[in-house]
Design an enzyme around this catalytic site. Structure first.
Site, PDB file in Angstrom:
ATOM      1  N   ARG A 227       0.843  -1.214   0.000  1.00 33.14           N
ATOM      2  CA  ARG A 227       0.000   0.000   0.000  1.00 33.14           C
ATOM      3  C   ARG A 227       0.872   1.256   0.000  1.00 33.14           C
ATOM      4  NH1 ARG A 227      -1.446   1.956   4.674  1.00 33.14           N
ATOM      5  NH2 ARG A 227      -2.002  -0.046   5.578  1.00 33.14           N
TER       6      ARG A 227
ATOM      7  N   ASP B 152      -7.392  19.291 -14.230  1.00 30.36           N
ATOM      8  CA  ASP B 152      -7.737  17.935 -14.661  1.00 30.36           C
ATOM      9  C   ASP B 152      -7.429  17.850 -16.159  1.00 30.36           C
ATOM     10  OD1 ASP B 152      -8.980  15.604 -15.544  1.00 30.36           O
ATOM     11  OD2 ASP B 152     -10.577  15.745 -14.047  1.00 30.36           O
TER      12      ASP B 152
ATOM     13  N   TYR C  10     -16.409  17.261 -14.852  1.00 33.93           N
ATOM     14  CA  TYR C  10     -16.951  15.903 -14.857  1.00 33.93           C
ATOM     15  C   TYR C  10     -18.013  15.769 -13.755  1.00 33.93           C
ATOM     16  CZ  TYR C  10     -17.060  10.981 -13.520  1.00 33.93           C
ATOM     17  OH  TYR C  10     -17.468   9.729 -13.144  1.00 33.93           O
TER      18      TYR C  10
ATOM     19  N   LYS D 177      -8.875   6.681 -18.636  1.00 34.39           N
ATOM     20  CA  LYS D 177      -9.164   7.196 -19.978  1.00 34.39           C
ATOM     21  C   LYS D 177      -7.926   7.069 -20.878  1.00 34.39           C
ATOM     22  CE  LYS D 177     -13.093   7.933 -18.032  1.00 34.39           C
ATOM     23  NZ  LYS D 177     -12.989   8.453 -16.721  1.00 34.39           N
TER      24      LYS D 177
HETATM   25  C1  LIG Z   1     -12.464  14.558 -16.678  1.00 36.66           C
HETATM   26  C2  LIG Z   1     -12.624  13.448 -15.675  1.00 36.66           C
HETATM   27  N1  LIG Z   1     -12.016  13.559 -14.487  1.00 36.66           N
HETATM   28  C3  LIG Z   1     -12.131  12.587 -13.531  1.00 36.66           C
HETATM   29  C4  LIG Z   1     -12.893  11.453 -13.761  1.00 36.66           C
HETATM   30  C5  LIG Z   1     -13.021  10.410 -12.692  1.00 36.66           C
HETATM   31  O1  LIG Z   1     -12.214   9.307 -13.004  1.00 36.66           O
HETATM   32  P1  LIG Z   1     -12.514   7.794 -12.569  1.00 36.66           P
HETATM   33  O2  LIG Z   1     -13.727   7.343 -13.316  1.00 36.66           O
HETATM   34  O3  LIG Z   1     -11.259   7.075 -12.949  1.00 36.66           O
HETATM   35  O4  LIG Z   1     -12.757   7.819 -11.089  1.00 36.66           O
HETATM   36  C6  LIG Z   1     -13.527  11.298 -15.007  1.00 36.66           C
HETATM   37  C7  LIG Z   1     -14.345  10.113 -15.287  1.00 36.66           C
HETATM   38  O5  LIG Z   1     -15.049  10.024 -16.269  1.00 36.66           O
HETATM   39  C8  LIG Z   1     -13.395  12.327 -15.982  1.00 36.66           C
HETATM   40  O6  LIG Z   1     -13.997  12.240 -17.182  1.00 36.66           O
END
Ligand SMILES: Cc1ncc(COP(=O)(O)O)c(C=O)c1O
Length: 397
Positions: free
Chosen positions: A51, A174, A103, A199
């Site tokens: 961990r 992000d 998101y 992604k």
């Molecule tokens: C722009 C963006 N940030 C964060 C996330 C969250 O990621 P996760 O689904 O891996 O928790 C997503 C998920 O679709 C996203 O599109």
């Protein structure tokens, strides 16, 4: 891997070196949860307990840090766990300023989880204009998603970073929608870059994972403590898979971006035919912030994500998503395969309709994640789905 080497070379080699015991060119997956010690609290090697850190996670973290141009990488069990850990580092009573069309899960975390830990978030559709009036004595952090999900609006990261410095705030960007191949926010002045590795970075729709990259030693110490203390960490196997995916990031992103450009141009040409109301794509000259795209994205590329409004309202959008033959109707994005979805009913359903619509997430908005299939096949698929969907709505077929 020297930072003077170009992106593709670092993607393949950063964090990867032949196994010192066997010479294996690709690292073995180190599944052991614990590591032997010579004497109490003196491990034989670098590792104690998985961990806290393990070889595959370490290698992945080094690789992403190198591609983002940062000193430290920290991997988490999802993009959302990355967000949660960063927000956990703020003291109760802190205030955050965030872009409005982030998101849906990030918005949900700010409003439904962080709030119960005493964090308050203000949302705005125009960060650059609104930051000065939103800043309070408790404001600590600005959260930016550029391009935003799902409306592909672009924020001038350099300009926001200057404001963040002026008010002594941390800037988190992000970078999920572009990946470090198309945009490197640390170089534009951001303090932390985050990704849903799920992604583009992994790129094969078979791993859920997140990562943060940063330069500041103090923030790193805080986050590495929380990474271990909270324990939302990825498995060795997922770290290994994501590292494998990362090695082709530059090839996949260029192919997705070139395909998306073709698809976006065809969608835009359907505004004239009356089948499409509006197209959001940073690679189109009609994008309202194309000037910033040219400065901020590699070669002015638009990335692999598009959203557009179909005529016929929600029925038209649903019919489009059920008429595609190559694009699969599914959530998520950034994989080698093309996907389509309806944000209002799927990824962004948790946001109240009035707020959603204010950010441009209308009921007829379709989001496409354009993959690396043959671009001409994708264009044919989108046009036939559009013809079918608008024909159905108008009662033609
Ligand atoms: C722009 C963006 N940030 C964060 C996330 C969250 O990621 P996760 O689904 O891996 O928790 C997503 C998920 O679709 C996203 O599109």
């Amino acid at each position: 891997m020297a930072s003077t080497t170009r992106f593709g070379t670092r993607a393949v080699h950063a964090g990867s070196s032949p196994d010192p015991h066997t010479g294996a060119v690709i690292s073995p997956i180190s599944l052991s949860t614990t590591f032997a010690q010579k004497s109490p609290a003196v491990p034989i090697g670098k590792y104690e307990y998985s961990r806290s850190s393990n070889p595959n996670r370490d290698e992945f973290e080094q690789a992403v840090a190198s591609l983002e141009g940062g000193k430290y990488g920290l991997a988490f069990s999802s993009g959302s766990a990355t967000t949660a850990t960063i927000l956990q580092s703020l003291s109760p009573g802190s205030h955050i300023i965030s872009g409005a069309d982030v998101y849906g899960g990030t918005h949900r975390y700010f409003t439904k989880v962080a709030q119960s830990h005493g964090l308050e978030t203000s949302f705005t559709t125009d960060l650059l204009t609104d930051i000065p009036s939103l800043v309070k004595s408790t404001t600590r952090l600005i959260w930016v998603e550029s391009p935003s999900n799902p409306t592909l609006s672009i924020t001038d990261i350099k300009a926001v970073a200057q404001l963040a410095k002026q008010y002594s705030l941390f800037l988190v960007v992000d970078n999920t929608f572009l990946s470090p191949y198309l945009q490197t926010p640390l170089a534009l002045g951001a303090d932390i870059v985050v990704h849903s590795v799920t992604k583009y970075i992994n790129g094969h729709s078979d791993v859920v994972m997140g990562v943060a990259v940063l330069n500041d030693d103090d923030i790193y110490q805080k986050l590495v403590f929380l990474q271990n203390a909270i324990g939302a960490v990825p498995s060795a196997f997922d770290s290994w898979l994501a590292h494998r995916g990362l090695k082709t990031l530059h090839l996949r992103l260029r192919a997705s971006s070139e395909n998306a450009q073709k698809v976006a141009e065809v969608l835009a040409s359907n505004i004239k035919t009356g089948k499409v109301l509006h197209v959001n794509y940073p690679g189109l000259e009609m994008h309202p912030n194309r000037r910033v795209v040219m400065q901020q994205h590699r070669d002015g590329l638009g990335g692999g994500m598009i959203s557009f409004r179909v005529v016929g309202g929600r029925r038209g959008a649903e019919a489009f998503c059920q008429s595609t033959k190559i694009f699969t109707l599914a959530e998520s994005l950034g994989g080698v395969e093309s996907l389509c979805e309806l944000p209002a009913l799927m990824t962004h359903a948790g946001i109240h309709a009035s707020e959603r619509i204010k950010s441009g997430v209308h009921d007829d908005l379709v989001r496409l994640s354009v993959g690396i299939e043959d671009g001409d096949d994708l264009v044919v698929d989108v046009q036939q789905a559009l013809d079918r969907a608008t024909g159905q709505v108008n009662g033609v077929n």
